[in-house]
Design an enzyme around this catalytic site. Structure first.
Site, PDB file in Angstrom:
ATOM      1  N   HIS A  74       0.791  -1.197   0.045  1.00  0.00           N
ATOM      2  CA  HIS A  74       0.206  -0.024  -0.085  1.00  0.00           C
ATOM      3  C   HIS A  74       0.825   1.343   0.175  1.00  0.00           C
ATOM      4  O   HIS A  74       0.598   2.233  -0.649  1.00  0.00           O
ATOM      5  CB  HIS A  74      -0.920   0.010   1.298  1.00  0.00           C
ATOM      6  CG  HIS A  74      -1.600  -1.482   1.387  1.00  0.00           C
ATOM      7  ND1 HIS A  74      -2.284  -1.808   2.596  1.00  0.00           N
ATOM      8  CD2 HIS A  74      -2.014  -2.188   0.444  1.00  0.00           C
ATOM      9  CE1 HIS A  74      -2.573  -2.958   2.210  1.00  0.00           C
ATOM     10  NE2 HIS A  74      -2.569  -3.253   1.089  1.00  0.00           N
ATOM     11  N   CYS A  77      -4.804  -1.126 -19.737  1.00  0.00           N
ATOM     12  CA  CYS A  77      -4.358  -0.520 -18.371  1.00  0.00           C
ATOM     13  C   CYS A  77      -3.348  -0.936 -17.621  1.00  0.00           C
ATOM     14  O   CYS A  77      -3.107  -0.649 -16.341  1.00  0.00           O
ATOM     15  CB  CYS A  77      -5.667  -0.093 -17.565  1.00  0.00           C
ATOM     16  SG  CYS A  77      -6.646  -1.389 -16.983  1.00  0.00           S
TER      17      CYS A  77
END
Ligand code: PEP
Ligand code: MG
Length: 744
Positions: free
Chosen positions: A361, A674
């Site tokens: 994260h 993407c």
């Protein structure tokens, strides 16, 4: 009753401390230490070997071996018994050294007359500094007590070395933390930057190592542990999920008798309370580097954190050291959570972590903030001091700490070149990405945090091709409420204005585990219960999210995309959820989007072979190259070793992608790409050449990709790709590079 060995050990430590307190040069101090130790332990020899460079040890002081050998005798890591102690970080205790495997006779030292050998590593917080050895003529193994006493001396030596007590002439006696150091890690986020170190967890400095009053130190330790326990209990109230698990582990250690007893034994032998804590911490760190089991490693980390807290209580040194954050801070930490990183925000010029992972994260946040990040930079928290000059090469995962002049000038040249390139990109920001052969390529950006959005106008992106909604869930300690989601999505849409945004529904599982959800113990999480599989089986969160999106759009057009759809039925079921939610909103009298476009990611090879009906039914498809590539080659995207093995420009993969382009063009389905590869200029032009004319990437890549697209004839490049394929090349990269060298 005081054990004789304990009082001996204490006496020795007090004498060592007094030696340190005297005004003396580094060499003189070391000589005294070897003399005192040999004298106190009743051994003929005591020697100190220190690292001269990463893999050479040098005899720096000795009592008992020939003095001519000092600063002359050297050995490589692993060489002889001393080298073995240094390499393994483990003690060697033998009655008969010459017959020991790997023994190496050093004639200049005159050690042939010594039989027994006890060698211990001198290490501080897991960092190896050298080796401490005692030897005797008679054949005997050293007792447990003797080992213990020598361990304590080694620890004091390590602390003294840290404080610069042995600085003198000779490479092995140079002051620590003053040398230029290069550390090789892994790229977390590209970009190069220069600045000064800001330690997230400033080091605790222990200056009083030795005590003559063990009773008092035991009492200090007891009070500090008690205080620690109370603070852990306080933290436990209100904790949940993974945090709770960590704190439970803290509590277990804080209550552990073994931990306390070992520290008390160290105190009884003459160490101060803080030195005893640090000794235990060093042992844990040394183990950490040897333990492969991730669970055990985590627990050792917990113990390490707890020791730090205890040290802060004992020394009164808080995180706040009074140091001022430099104007150009580069954050150095073992690891950092996403929320803490967001607190620092854009103030940081770079980040260097000892741990972390590409998909962590913190890495996601660093990317969102476009801050260069190097992860797995081993030893950086040991090596760096607050304020040190540091240069971070995020492109190659390299960190230069206290760089010398030649590195500084080479690095600055590189930064200047990048700045020039950046200027070029700014000048083409408003221009469309049209190739030399007239093909228009749409360049979009990937986002996931509000912090990403300022990049929308500055990067030249034509919209957001992928908004990863899970990031909002990942950076928090509890499930966000619908109201908060509505607010966030609204702000995203407001910031985008009339540029399109594709919202991807929650993609959790695999490497993205929510801290407040019970983790699933799956043997293979990447192939497990994740993304749309969770969304369909337990639709509560997905429904809340869809509702939040509908409300945030409040009449505006909305694009929704589902992650990880592997078969038509999953898409149909997910789309039904959206339609049901729209019906409910209508019933409630709320405004619904004027147009809802519903598409899917294509991340599993299976979907490329779905029925024609699927391709006709879905309103758009976006290829998630990161996952698709890992499943196509059966190579974990988080595993550097296998990930790098398979080139995106591998003929099989390109041909496979071309097949998807073909199917979408037959059914008239809008298609984009993407994954991370869309942001790599060479890969991007190849994707465009095979017909992928809509690419979504990290914002910083838009300039470089656009610049290359504008300089490339995509038709000619396609011919180059086909020729290479025809010739049987495994990857078209070489041929493409050759072509671009002359034509790009
Ligand atoms: C992908 O898999 O390529 C993708 C864009 O999704 P993520 O990286 O979030 O898994
Ligand atoms: Mg994916």
């Amino acid at each position: 009753m005081i054990d004789r060995s304990e009082s001996e050990s204490r006496k020795l430590l007090v004498r060592l401390r007094d030696t340190m307190a005297e005004e003396a040069a580094g060499q003189e101090r070391l000589d005294k230490i070897t003399h005192l130790t040999a004298d106190s332990m009743g051994t003929e020899v005591c020697s100190v070997y220190l690292f001269r460079d990463d893999d050479t040890l040098e005899l720096c002081a000795t009592e008992g071996l020939k003095q001519e050998a000092v600063h002359r005798t050297r050995m490589k890591l692993g060489e002889g018994l001393v080298g073995r102690v240094a390499r393994t970080g483990k003690m060697v205790n033998t009655a008969d050294a010459p017959s020991e495997r790997g023994f190496r006779y050093m004639p200049e030292t005159g050690e042939e007359i010594f039989s027994s050998f006890l060698g211990l590593p001198i290490q501080r917080l897991g960092e190896k500094l050298g080796v401490l050895v005692v030897q005797t003529k008679d054949k005997r193994e050293f007792t447990h007590d003797e080992i213990y006493a020598l361990e304590v001396v080694a620890m004091v030596l390590a602390e003294m070395a840290e404080l610069g007590a042995f600085v003198g002439e000779g490479a092995a006696l140079k002051a620590r933390h003053t040398q230029p150091t290069m550390i090789r890690g892994i790229t977390g986020q590209e970009g190069t930057t220069e600045g000064h170190v800001w330690l997230h967890e400033p080091r605790v400095v222990v200056t009083n190592l030795v005590t003559e009053d063990p009773q008092r130190e035991r009492e200090r330790l007891r009070t500090a542990v008690e205080q620690l326990r109370v603070s852990v209990d306080e933290m436990l109230e209100g904790a949940s999920g993974e945090q709770l698990e960590v704190l439970e582990a803290y509590r277990m250690f804080a209550n552990s008798k073994g931990w306390r007893t070992r520290m008390e034994e160290d105190i009884d032998r003459g160490l101060s309370a803080e030195a005893a804590v640090e000794k235990e911490q060093s042992v844990a760190r040394a183990r950490m580097s040897q333990v492969a089991d991730p669970y055990l490693r985590e627990r050792l980390h917990d113990l390490d954190d707890l020791s730090n807290r205890l040290l802060r209580i004992l020394t009164g040194q808080g995180r706040e050291t009074g140091a001022e954050m430099p104007a150009d801070p580069i954050l150095v930490a073992r690891n950092i959570g996403p929320a803490e990183l967001l607190d620092y925000g854009r103030r940081l010029k770079g980040i260097v972590l000892e741990e972390g992972s590409v998909g962590s994260h913190a890495a996601i946040v660093a990317r969102a903030l476009a801050i260069p990040l190097v992860i797995h930079a081993q030893r950086i928290t040991n090596e760096a001091l607050n304020g040190d000059h540091i240069m971070v090469d995020g492109d190659h995962g390299i960190v230069h700490l206290r760089p010398d002049d030649s590195v500084v000038s080479a690095f600055r040249d590189k930064i200047a070149m990048q700045a020039q390139a950046q200027e070029r990109y700014t000048s083409i920001r408003q221009k469309p990405a049209t190739s030399l052969c007239g093909k228009r390529v749409t360049l979009l950006m990937n986002a996931g945090l509000l912090a990403d959005l300022p990049s929308l106008p500055t990067s030249g992106a034509e919209g957001v091709g992928l908004f990863r909604t899970e990031l909002q869930f990942l950076i928090r300690n509890q499930m966000p409420r619908r109201k908060e989601l509505v607010e966030t999505y609204k702000r995203v849409m407001d910031a985008a204005g009339d540029k399109p945004v594709v919202f991807r529904t929650l993609d959790i599982g695999s490497d993205k585990v929510l801290p407040y959800m019970k983790p699933n113990d799956e043997p293979n999480p990447a192939l497990g219960w994740r993304a749309i599989r969770v969304g369909l089986d337990k639709p509560g969160v997905m429904r809340m999210q869809i509702q939040a999106l509908l409300r945030a759009a409040s009449g505006r057009p909305l694009s929704v995309m589902f992650p990880f759809v592997a078969q038509y039925e999953e898409f149909r079921a997910a789309r039904d959820e959206v339609q049901k939610a729209v019906a409910i909103e209508r019933k409630l009298g709320r405004a619904v989007p004027e147009k809802i476009t519903i598409g899917t990611m294509l991340e599993t090879p299976s979907l490329a072979y779905a029925s024609k009906k699927f391709f006709e039914d879905v309103e758009f498809i976006s290829i998630g190259g990161n996952d698709l590539k890992q499943f196509f080659f059966a190579a974990d995207r988080e595993n550097e070793r296998v990930r790098r093995r398979y080139d995106t420009l591998n003929v099989s993969f390109l041909t496979f992608l071309e097949g998807i382009v073909q199917r979408c063009s037959e059914s008239g389905t809008p298609l984009s790409f993407c994954g991370e590869d869309a942001g790599r200029p060479i890969e991007a032009v190849c994707l465009a050449a095979i017909g992928l004319h809509k690419l979504s990437m990290r914002p910083a890549s838009i300039g470089p990709v656009k610049s290359l697209v504008m300089r490339t004839d995509l038709d000619a490049l396609y011919d180059v790709i086909c020729d290479a394929r025809e010739r049987g090349e495994q990857s078209v990269r070489e041929s493409v590079l050759e072509y671009l060298r002359w034509n790009g």
